[in-house]
Design an enzyme around this catalytic site. Structure first.
Site, PDB file in Angstrom:
ATOM      1  N   ASP A 160       7.714 -17.240 -17.458  1.00  0.00           N
ATOM      2  CA  ASP A 160       8.624 -17.151 -18.600  1.00  0.00           C
ATOM      3  C   ASP A 160       8.123 -16.114 -19.604  1.00  0.00           C
ATOM      4  OD1 ASP A 160      10.024 -19.258 -17.481  1.00  0.00           O
ATOM      5  OD2 ASP A 160       8.962 -20.779 -18.658  1.00  0.00           O
TER       6      ASP A 160
HETATM    7  N1  URA Z   1       6.591 -23.270 -15.361  1.00  0.00           N
HETATM    8  C1  URA Z   1       7.202 -22.981 -16.528  1.00  0.00           C
HETATM    9  O1  URA Z   1       7.809 -23.846 -17.154  1.00  0.00           O
HETATM   10  N2  URA Z   1       7.128 -21.725 -16.967  1.00  0.00           N
HETATM   11  C2  URA Z   1       6.470 -20.734 -16.337  1.00  0.00           C
HETATM   12  O2  URA Z   1       6.432 -19.609 -16.812  1.00  0.00           O
HETATM   13  C3  URA Z   1       5.838 -21.063 -15.125  1.00  0.00           C
HETATM   14  C4  URA Z   1       5.916 -22.333 -14.662  1.00  0.00           C
END
Ligand code: URA
Length: 239
Positions: free
Chosen positions: A103
């Site tokens: 993310d």
């Molecule tokens: N899980 C999440 O919620 N975000 C990420 O970036 C990776 C795994």
């Protein structure tokens, strides 16, 4: 076949004009003959090419480990946000693509390669590569979370999550190891036990570890890292 100057530039020997100078100066040798023209054609897989006495080998596939900082998106390009690719020089930017996604606000280990077959295998549901995340939460992690995660939790998808390992480090900090890669998986898993993730960092993926790589920096995988990664991808893919 490709142009000699492109081959040398791609291999990082220098800029096109520097390469031109090397050729003019008789510093480039192709199959025991001094190269005469930067535009002459070479066969990268079979020709033996030397620049100033050093053999330059052709790398079809390249593999990089990157420490993604928060604030950039995991995409090849984006209209408004900085991307992970913006941390790489042009020649690598053109070749590499991220394996999976972190993310925008997540930091940590991201693998990038131009090896489509390995990418495919690593992302396929048949290949359960373990990924470990360090998370900071807005409230205390309930003690029952470890057991719930080990059994699988309902995060609103058709299926429960696969068994995951939770290690509570302090009241508001934990490490979670999952073997899937669902959308926002870690955040949704913590949400399912009543916590919001306020900081998230990926520490490892399979045999690859972030180690002391600094934020925004990248490095090539070592030969050993690549071998182990490829071997485990082979085995899991056959299951
Ligand atoms: N899980 C999440 O919620 N975000 C990420 O970036 C990776 C795994």
């Amino acid at each position: 076949m490709m142009r000699l100057d492109k081959f040398l530039a791609d291999a990082g020997v220098g800029t096109r004009s520097e390469i031109k100078k090397l050729v003019r100066g008789g510093k480039i040798v192709v199959n025991n003959e001094t190269a005469r023209k930067p535009e002459q054609k070479v066969e990268p897989q079979t020709d033996r090419i030397f620049a100033e006495g050093k053999e330059i080998s052709y790398e079809k596939f390249i593999y990089y480990l990157f420490h993604k900082p928060a604030g950039c998106v995991t995409a090849k390009q984006d209209k408004k946000d900085k991307t992970v690719m913006d941390f790489f020089p042009e020649d690598l930017k053109k070749k590499l693509a991220p394996v999976g996604r972190l993310d925008k606000d997540t930091e940590g280990l991201l693998l990038l390669t131009n090896d489509g077959s390995l990418t495919h295998r690593l992302l396929s549901p048949a290949y359960h590569v373990e990924k470990t995340y360090f998370a900071k939460l807005d409230t205390a992690v309930p003690e029952k979370a470890a057991e719930l995660f080990s059994q699988g939790v309902d995060i609103g998808d058709e299926k429960l999550t696969l068994p995951a390992k939770l290690c509570i480090l302090s009241e508001n900090e934990a490490e979670l190891t999952i073997s899937e890669g669902r959308f926002h998986q870690v955040k949704r898993m913590f949400h399912a036990v009543g916590c919001n993730v306020i900081y998230l960092k990926r520490l490892s993926m399979g045999n690859l570890k972030l180690g002391d790589l600094k934020k925004g920096e990248y490095r090539k995988l070592t030969a050993e890292e690549l071998l182990v990664l490829q071997e485990s991808a082979e085995h899991k893919g056959e299951e």
